[in-house]
Write a protein that holds these residues in place. Sequence first.
Motif, PDB file in Angstrom:
ATOM      1  N   PHE A 182       0.799  -1.238   0.000  1.00  0.00           N
ATOM      2  CA  PHE A 182       0.000   0.000   0.000  1.00  0.00           C
ATOM      3  C   PHE A 182       0.829   1.285   0.000  1.00  0.00           C
ATOM      4  O   PHE A 182       0.321   2.351   0.359  1.00  0.00           O
TER       5      PHE A 182
ATOM      6  N   SER B 284      -5.340  12.849   1.978  1.00  0.00           N
ATOM      7  CA  SER B 284      -5.584  13.629   0.755  1.00  0.00           C
ATOM      8  C   SER B 284      -6.756  13.036  -0.019  1.00  0.00           C
ATOM      9  O   SER B 284      -7.353  13.700  -0.854  1.00  0.00           O
ATOM     10  N   THR B 285      -7.139  11.793   0.290  1.00  0.00           N
ATOM     11  CA  THR B 285      -8.279  11.177  -0.405  1.00  0.00           C
ATOM     12  C   THR B 285      -9.541  12.025  -0.263  1.00  0.00           C
ATOM     13  O   THR B 285     -10.303  12.176  -1.214  1.00  0.00           O
TER      14      THR B 285
ATOM     15  N   PHE C 248      -3.651   6.932 -10.065  1.00  0.00           N
ATOM     16  CA  PHE C 248      -4.444   6.811  -8.843  1.00  0.00           C
ATOM     17  C   PHE C 248      -5.858   7.321  -9.140  1.00  0.00           C
ATOM     18  O   PHE C 248      -6.020   8.433  -9.637  1.00  0.00           O
TER      19      PHE C 248
ATOM     20  N   CYS D  29      -0.938  12.833 -11.774  1.00  0.00           N
ATOM     21  CA  CYS D  29      -0.292  12.349 -10.558  1.00  0.00           C
ATOM     22  C   CYS D  29       1.222  12.404 -10.803  1.00  0.00           C
ATOM     23  O   CYS D  29       1.738  11.712 -11.672  1.00  0.00           O
TER      24      CYS D  29
ATOM     25  N   ASP E 245      -1.491  15.795  -8.254  1.00  0.00           N
ATOM     26  CA  ASP E 245      -1.391  14.996  -7.024  1.00  0.00           C
ATOM     27  C   ASP E 245       0.094  14.808  -6.695  1.00  0.00           C
ATOM     28  O   ASP E 245       0.822  14.148  -7.430  1.00  0.00           O
TER      29      ASP E 245
ATOM     30  N   ALA F 267       1.393  13.359  -3.834  1.00  0.00           N
ATOM     31  CA  ALA F 267       1.510  12.490  -2.649  1.00  0.00           C
ATOM     32  C   ALA F 267       2.959  12.033  -2.438  1.00  0.00           C
ATOM     33  O   ALA F 267       3.407  11.837  -1.310  1.00  0.00           O
TER      34      ALA F 267
ATOM     35  N   THR G   3       0.040  14.881   1.283  1.00  0.00           N
ATOM     36  CA  THR G   3      -0.426  13.969   2.328  1.00  0.00           C
ATOM     37  C   THR G   3       0.638  13.731   3.400  1.00  0.00           C
ATOM     38  O   THR G   3       1.839  13.861   3.125  1.00  0.00           O
TER      39      THR G   3
ATOM     40  N   SER H  54       0.609  10.774   4.709  1.00  0.00           N
ATOM     41  CA  SER H  54       0.550   9.307   4.743  1.00  0.00           C
ATOM     42  C   SER H  54       1.823   8.618   4.274  1.00  0.00           C
ATOM     43  O   SER H  54       1.977   7.418   4.470  1.00  0.00           O
ATOM     44  N   LYS H  55       2.692   9.341   3.577  1.00  0.00           N
ATOM     45  CA  LYS H  55       3.825   8.671   2.940  1.00  0.00           C
ATOM     46  C   LYS H  55       5.101   8.883   3.756  1.00  0.00           C
ATOM     47  O   LYS H  55       5.341   8.168   4.705  1.00  0.00           O
TER      48      LYS H  55
ATOM     49  N   ARG I  22      -4.886   9.707   8.971  1.00  0.00           N
ATOM     50  CA  ARG I  22      -5.700  10.394   7.971  1.00  0.00           C
ATOM     51  C   ARG I  22      -5.587  11.910   8.019  1.00  0.00           C
ATOM     52  O   ARG I  22      -6.439  12.601   8.586  1.00  0.00           O
TER      53      ARG I  22
HETATM   54  C1  LIG Z   1      -1.038   9.182  -5.719  1.00  0.00           C
HETATM   55  C2  LIG Z   1      -1.783   9.067  -4.445  1.00  0.00           C
HETATM   56  N1  LIG Z   1      -2.547  10.079  -4.048  1.00  0.00           N
HETATM   57  C3  LIG Z   1      -3.242  10.021  -2.909  1.00  0.00           C
HETATM   58  C4  LIG Z   1      -3.193   8.911  -2.111  1.00  0.00           C
HETATM   59  C5  LIG Z   1      -4.063   8.872  -0.895  1.00  0.00           C
HETATM   60  O1  LIG Z   1      -3.375   9.108   0.231  1.00  0.00           O
HETATM   61  P1  LIG Z   1      -4.047   9.570   1.581  1.00  0.00           P
HETATM   62  O2  LIG Z   1      -5.524   9.589   1.418  1.00  0.00           O
HETATM   63  O3  LIG Z   1      -3.601   8.590   2.592  1.00  0.00           O
HETATM   64  O4  LIG Z   1      -3.502  10.944   1.804  1.00  0.00           O
HETATM   65  C6  LIG Z   1      -2.399   7.828  -2.460  1.00  0.00           C
HETATM   66  C7  LIG Z   1      -2.338   6.627  -1.610  1.00  0.00           C
HETATM   67  O5  LIG Z   1      -1.691   5.658  -1.865  1.00  0.00           O
HETATM   68  C8  LIG Z   1      -1.683   7.902  -3.675  1.00  0.00           C
HETATM   69  O6  LIG Z   1      -0.922   6.890  -4.108  1.00  0.00           O
END
Ligand SMILES: Cc1ncc(COP(=O)(O)O)c(C=O)c1O
Length: 371
Positions: free
Chosen positions: A48, A102-103, A127, A171, A202, A204, A232, A234-235, A243
């Motif tokens: 993931f 970011s979702t 994505f 992306c 995007d 991310a 984000t 998240s990475k 979140r």
């Molecule tokens: C390109 C990209 N954008 C956004 C996201 C979403 O990330 P999050 O909602 O955790 O910020 C991801 C998750 O893998 C991603 O690969």
Amino acid sequence: MNELNRRQWLRTAGLAGALATLGGFRNVEIPGESRPAALVNGAARMNFNENPYGPSKKVRQAMIDHFDEVCRYPFSFQRELLSRIAAKHGVPEDHVIITAGSTEGLRISGLIHGMDEREVITAELTFFALSDYAGKVGGIIHKVPLDNALQHDLNAMSAKINSNTSLVFICNPNNPTGALLPKDQLWDFAKSHAKQATMFIDEAYFDYITEPGYPSAVELVKEGHNVIVSRTFSKVYGLAGIRVGYLIAQPELIDKMEGLSMCGPNVLSIFAALEAMSDQEFYEFSLQKNAHNKNRIYTTLNQIGLPYQESHGNFVFFKTGKPIGEVQRAFEARGVLVGRPFPPMLDWCRVSTGTDEQTLKFAGALREVLG
Ligand SMILES: Cc1ncc(COP(=O)(O)O)c(C=O)c1O
């Protein structure tokens, strides 16, 4: 147990419970701690694009320290994070919206631009959180194949733009290929089309870009273009389970999105993100570990002779020459979880960089499965 100890215990136990729901405490190697890297539930989870070293020790402490604030609504704390993000990017606060990962931002953008049967253009292999959502609210989605270099085909995307197009999704770096667009190509494309449609970039995986001086598309927002940039925690910050993410765009659009947000950040995610932004040591550590383990994956692929795309992310996309379902099952049987099918490239596989230990386990499994 006296009252103070009881409260301390409840506080710690409560946080442990909360974190268990979000993915649990993990035995990972973090700057300042001597605990060894370990596998999660026996399996190396490399499917993931998460950062298996997170959360950092300092972020964990910040969440514990602020746990008692969870009886409060997040509004009272959100301003501080908003101003830190705005300062980091050199934009006014009214250019930023904080979202639940970011979702949420991708979905709000999909909602606004997909309604009323407007058209959204995206790559065929990227994505899909934004375009899927836009499609669900009635938008018409055009998926444009990548070019031969597995790169966004900007000419073909350009040719799809018409008077009903509301948004183009790019992306950069792209997931799952890891490809980074040449800066000048992306800038020319975005500038020449931003009057016709919103350009969504995007970012991310922006932190993993190694090309010196590669700019964020936030520069285009600052120049006044109709561009949205998503980021984000998240990475590289290792906070996928908490979140928190954000968008940067023109204030009129941010205002519209504020009205449609359904969740936003929570109190713990705000304090986690604030601390993560200050924790330079963990940030550098994560980048260094990612580079090291990505190289390990490249080396193994080179030894076996499997083609792959050079990646500007925390993952590698490589050609297996076999159906992905079969490959996934073979890895799973060896305790390694790898990425899902990415049509139309169904004989390719995406693997996320793991900890040192996980990546070694993956390399061993790769030799057995495809060597
Ligand atoms: C390109 C990209 N954008 C956004 C996201 C979403 O990330 P999050 O909602 O955790 O910020 C991801 C998750 O893998 C991603 O690969």
